[in-house]
Design an enzyme around this catalytic site. Structure first.
Site, PDB file in Angstrom:
ATOM      1  N   ARG A 165      -6.842  17.221   3.400  1.00  0.00           N
ATOM      2  CA  ARG A 165      -6.765  15.401   3.993  1.00  0.00           C
ATOM      3  C   ARG A 165      -5.408  15.246   4.727  1.00  0.00           C
ATOM      4  NH1 ARG A 165      -7.582  10.991   0.708  1.00  0.00           N
ATOM      5  NH2 ARG A 165      -6.499  12.166  -0.959  1.00  0.00           N
TER       6      ARG A 165
ATOM      7  N   HIS B  74     -11.061  -5.725   3.883  1.00  0.00           N
ATOM      8  CA  HIS B  74     -12.087  -5.509   2.900  1.00  0.00           C
ATOM      9  C   HIS B  74     -12.905  -6.846   2.497  1.00  0.00           C
ATOM     10  CE1 HIS B  74     -13.592  -3.537  -0.748  1.00  0.00           C
ATOM     11  NE2 HIS B  74     -13.403  -4.439  -1.420  1.00  0.00           N
TER      12      HIS B  74
ATOM     13  N   ASP C 243      -1.566   1.005   1.123  1.00  0.00           N
ATOM     14  CA  ASP C 243      -0.946   1.761   0.289  1.00  0.00           C
ATOM     15  C   ASP C 243      -1.777   2.930  -0.179  1.00  0.00           C
ATOM     16  OD1 ASP C 243      -2.243   1.046  -1.989  1.00  0.00           O
ATOM     17  OD2 ASP C 243      -0.588  -0.174  -2.918  1.00  0.00           O
ATOM     18  N   GLU C 244      -0.901   3.507  -1.201  1.00  0.00           N
ATOM     19  CA  GLU C 244      -1.685   5.023  -1.531  1.00  0.00           C
ATOM     20  C   GLU C 244      -2.974   4.860  -2.610  1.00  0.00           C
ATOM     21  OE1 GLU C 244       1.279   7.684  -2.681  1.00  0.00           O
ATOM     22  OE2 GLU C 244       2.725   7.227  -1.025  1.00  0.00           O
ATOM     23  N   GLY C 245      -3.076   3.588  -2.857  1.00  0.00           N
ATOM     24  CA  GLY C 245      -4.524   3.291  -3.813  1.00  0.00           C
ATOM     25  C   GLY C 245      -5.711   3.053  -2.957  1.00  0.00           C
TER      26      GLY C 245
ATOM     27  N   GLU D  84     -14.024 -12.427   8.305  1.00  0.00           N
ATOM     28  CA  GLU D  84     -13.205 -11.140   8.576  1.00  0.00           C
ATOM     29  C   GLU D  84     -12.873 -11.057  10.042  1.00  0.00           C
ATOM     30  OE1 GLU D  84     -14.844  -7.470   7.411  1.00  0.00           O
ATOM     31  OE2 GLU D  84     -16.068  -8.353   5.971  1.00  0.00           O
TER      32      GLU D  84
END
Ligand code: GRF
Length: 216
Positions: free
Chosen positions: A68, A112, A144-146, A177
């Site tokens: 990845r 989202h 972020d990383e989550g 959106e």
């Protein structure tokens, strides 16, 4: 003033991409879209980019199954080649790695279709309907990383109606959106966002109420 350069990553139909393109063309978003990248060769997002003369890059993920970071290094190369300042994920169906996040610190946004932290991940409208919430909406946040966990920039709220299906709720959310993504990008491009831990503060706080009033 030098225009901020945007890069959009998208895997599918690209309606959020289209809203960004339209808002730039209407002068509502002061930015230049320098590249659209997709992991899917057939993504309609690439087609939309081409129609507007925007470089469209297919970055296939085949061969990167357990690599990845290597795939993200490829993305970083493509984005940097076009001097991208801000990266917008718009229906990009891959989790990105720290390698990409570190290359654009506080410069990667995602949209989202729920009021985070409610309903992260996939099948979001189904989750909202099954849970029985009366309001849902959408969120633009820093990445972020989550998964869908980064600091929240803007949210818009829509009602959930008794007779809603996943489709009708998605459609109502999608309209919002298309407004708030460009607005968030504009605020970031103007240097008006300050990240303090989980909170994103608007530097011209006095105008906050006015700026954030959204038409239904
Ligand atoms: C949108 O609902 C967005 O919130 C989510 O993926 C969907 C992408 O739609 N992240 P589109 O490709 O922009 O039409």
């Amino acid at each position: 003033m030098k225009k901020i350069k945007l890069g959009v990553l998208a895997s599918g139909r690209g309606s959020n991409l289209q809203a960004i393109i339209d808002n730039i063309e209407k002068g509502l978003l002061s930015a230049e879209l320098t590249v659209v990248i997709s992991d899917q060769a057939g993504a309609f997002a690439l087609e939309r980019a081409r129609k507007h003369g925007i470089p469209a890059v297919h970055a296939g993920a085949k061969g990167f199954k357990d690599k990845r970071e290597e795939y993200d290094a490829l993305l970083v190369k493509e984005l940097q080649k076009r001097s991208v300042d801000i990266v917008c994920l718009a229906g990009f169906m891959r989790i990105i790695t720290p390698l990409l996040i570190k290359a654009f610190p506080d410069r990667i946004l995602n949209i989202h279709p729920s009021l985070l932290p409610a309903f992260p991940g996939l099948h979001v409208q189904k989750k909202a309907l099954d849970y029985g919430v009366k309001f849902s909406g959408c969120t633009v946040h820093f990445v972020d990383e989550g998964m869908d966990t980064g600091p929240i920039i803007i949210q818009a709220v829509v009602p959930v109606l008794d007779n809603d299906s996943e489709d009708s709720l998605s459609e109502r959310i999608l309209k919002q959106e298309h407004k708030i993504y460009s607005r968030a990008v504009q605020l970031l491009a103007e240097g008006k966002l300050k990240v303090e831990g989980r909170r994103v503060l608007l530097s011209d706080e006095g105008k906050r109420g006015e700026d954030f009033l959204l038409n239904p």
